[in-house]
Design an enzyme around this catalytic site. Structure first.
Site, PDB file in Angstrom:
ATOM      1  N   ALA A 212      -4.968  -1.115  -3.106  1.00  0.00           N
ATOM      2  CA  ALA A 212      -4.113  -0.520  -1.339  1.00  0.00           C
ATOM      3  C   ALA A 212      -4.736  -0.391   0.109  1.00  0.00           C
ATOM      4  O   ALA A 212      -6.177   0.343  -0.402  1.00  0.00           O
ATOM      5  CB  ALA A 212      -3.637   1.112  -2.161  1.00  0.00           C
ATOM      6  N   LYS A 213      -4.276  -0.150   0.976  1.00  0.00           N
ATOM      7  CA  LYS A 213      -5.240  -0.373   2.027  1.00  0.00           C
ATOM      8  C   LYS A 213      -5.450   1.291   2.659  1.00  0.00           C
ATOM      9  O   LYS A 213      -3.991   1.639   3.741  1.00  0.00           O
ATOM     10  CB  LYS A 213      -5.319  -0.975   3.518  1.00  0.00           C
ATOM     11  CG  LYS A 213      -6.293  -1.504   4.265  1.00  0.00           C
ATOM     12  CD  LYS A 213      -6.231  -2.370   4.728  1.00  0.00           C
ATOM     13  CE  LYS A 213      -6.840  -2.594   6.741  1.00  0.00           C
ATOM     14  NZ  LYS A 213      -8.077  -2.296   6.357  1.00  0.00           N
ATOM     15  N   THR A 214      -5.842   1.910   2.082  1.00  0.00           N
ATOM     16  CA  THR A 214      -5.517   3.461   1.950  1.00  0.00           C
ATOM     17  C   THR A 214      -6.755   3.741   3.038  1.00  0.00           C
ATOM     18  O   THR A 214      -7.899   3.459   2.680  1.00  0.00           O
ATOM     19  CB  THR A 214      -5.358   4.709   1.507  1.00  0.00           C
ATOM     20  OG1 THR A 214      -5.089   5.854   1.265  1.00  0.00           O
ATOM     21  CG2 THR A 214      -6.595   4.683   0.160  1.00  0.00           C
TER      22      THR A 214
ATOM     23  N   SER B 178       1.061  -1.375   0.035  1.00  0.00           N
ATOM     24  CA  SER B 178       0.006   0.349  -0.029  1.00  0.00           C
ATOM     25  C   SER B 178       1.000   1.373   0.246  1.00  0.00           C
ATOM     26  O   SER B 178       0.453   2.101  -0.665  1.00  0.00           O
ATOM     27  CB  SER B 178      -0.797   0.280   0.934  1.00  0.00           C
ATOM     28  OG  SER B 178      -1.528  -0.776   1.228  1.00  0.00           O
TER      29      SER B 178
ATOM     30  N   TYR C 208     -11.436   4.800   2.726  1.00  0.00           N
ATOM     31  CA  TYR C 208     -13.068   4.646   3.994  1.00  0.00           C
ATOM     32  C   TYR C 208     -13.601   5.446   4.744  1.00  0.00           C
ATOM     33  O   TYR C 208     -14.552   5.429   4.672  1.00  0.00           O
ATOM     34  CB  TYR C 208     -11.907   3.853   5.784  1.00  0.00           C
ATOM     35  CG  TYR C 208     -11.296   2.476   5.251  1.00  0.00           C
ATOM     36  CD1 TYR C 208     -12.252   1.809   5.694  1.00  0.00           C
ATOM     37  CD2 TYR C 208     -10.157   2.186   4.491  1.00  0.00           C
ATOM     38  CE1 TYR C 208     -12.214  -0.028   5.362  1.00  0.00           C
ATOM     39  CE2 TYR C 208      -9.448   1.091   4.442  1.00  0.00           C
ATOM     40  CZ  TYR C 208     -10.546  -0.226   4.465  1.00  0.00           C
ATOM     41  OH  TYR C 208      -9.985  -0.880   4.492  1.00  0.00           O
TER      42      TYR C 208
END
Ligand SMILES: Cc1ncc(COP(=O)(O)O)c(C=O)c1O
Length: 324
Positions: free
Chosen positions: A158-160, A64, A164
């Protein structure tokens, strides 16, 4: 569950008290969502506390960061050690783990490059995300009116933090209307995922899940479920799913670090299968929890024990002892 407000937080190499783990309001991440993070769990097993697939979570964290052109000041292996150090410092037997790499304080503007790449690790004790009951009885969900982000907009691999904002819209809509969760479609109308979990459906004993190209986060629980389902002899298919597949499924369930494996009993007020946890969901869920609790062998080496041994090392050591 509210924080207890106690314990230690790892920040750029130092363990600080929870109350002192602060950043400046002018930090880039607050204004522009320039953070990448992970959510992993540490479980209390009979052999001691063990993190579930910590290596895979840390790899995704660095992936990420790479997508967002961030260069962490700490190598992956050292940050993995720091996670273990933080859990130990907090004396948790079981906890949720949240490492975050973010653009900190220096200047404000869309361009993140002038801002430092800071890192923090939080750990806290956190039970079942949708409630203990949900793991057994299942949850009622709706298809969200919000779509997941289109390809080539916000990268979903990507866990950005930025992603969220979309998840929060999905979650708030669902809760406001009396559902536990929302399922988002992608911008082409295919099934994507929940606000913070991947999705599986079962029909005629085949386990289906949307592919990475359906704007999903490449979930580590999802990958584990695919492995477990195949180990149990089920056919698994990663393919684009039309919305209506949700209504004709025999079974459906969510998979994610927070929700673990949670059955879905209705979608848009249409009952899924018999409206209860189905047999294939039960089998996969049981195997998942058995591995985590140490009741089934950790064949794939998914547990990292806080005492420093992976399960595979422990098994090898035990084997060496018994063959001597
Ligand atoms: C949007 C989204 N999808 C899927 C998942 C499941 O991923 P994992 O199993 O790695 O927790 C998560 C959880 O982090 C998530 O936030």
């Amino acid at each position: 569950m509210a924080f207890s407000g106690t314990g230690k937080v790892w920040m750029n190499g130092a363990l600080v008290d929870w109350k002192d783990a602060n950043i400046h309001i002018a930090s880039h991440v607050i204004h522009y969502g320039s953070g990448v993070f992970e959510g992993a769990r540490c479980y209390d097993t009979p052999r001691g506390s063990a993190c579930f697939r910590l290596d895979a979570h840390m790899r995704r964290l660095y992936d990420s960061a790479r997508i967002y052109r961030m260069e962490p000041r700490v190598e992956l292996a050292a940050l993995t050690d720091a996670v273990v150090e933080t859990i130990k410092a907090n004396g948790h037997k079981a906890c949720y783990i949240r490492p975050i790499i973010y653009r900190g304080y220096n200047a404000l503007g869309v361009n993140p490059f002038p801002c430092p790449v800071d890192i923090a690790i939080l750990t806290w004790e956190w039970g079942a995300y949708l409630g203990q009951d949900a793991l057994e009885k299942g949850v009622d969900v709706r298809v969200s009116s919000w779509a997941r982000s289109a390809p080539n907009t916000f990268p979903t691999l990507a866990k950005t933090s930025a992603n969220y904002a979309n998840s929060a819209l999905i979650k708030m809509e669902a809760i406001s209307e009396g559902y536990s969760e929302g399922i988002a479609l992608d911008t082409f109308g295919h099934v994507s995922e929940g606000s913070g979990q991947n999705l599986f459906v079962v029909r005629d004993e085949v386990v289906y899940t949307p592919p990475l190209t359906a704007s999903i986060l490449p979930g580590i629980t999802r990958a584990s479920v695919i492995t477990i389902a195949r180990d149990l002899g089920f056919k698994v298919s990663e393919e684009m799913l039309p919305r209506e597949m949700l209504y004709i499924a025999d079974e459906a369930f969510f998979a994610g670090t927070a929700v673990e494996i949670t059955p879905i009993r209705s979608v848009d007020k249409i009952q899924v299968g018999k409206g209860a946890r189905g047999p294939i969901t039960t089998a996969i869920q049981k195997q998942f929890f058995d591995i985590i609790r140490g009741d089934a062998p950790d064949r794939h080496g998914w547990l990292t024990f806080l005492d420093g041994q992976s399960s595979l090392q422990a098994v090898a050591a035990a084997g060496a002892r018994t063959t001597r």
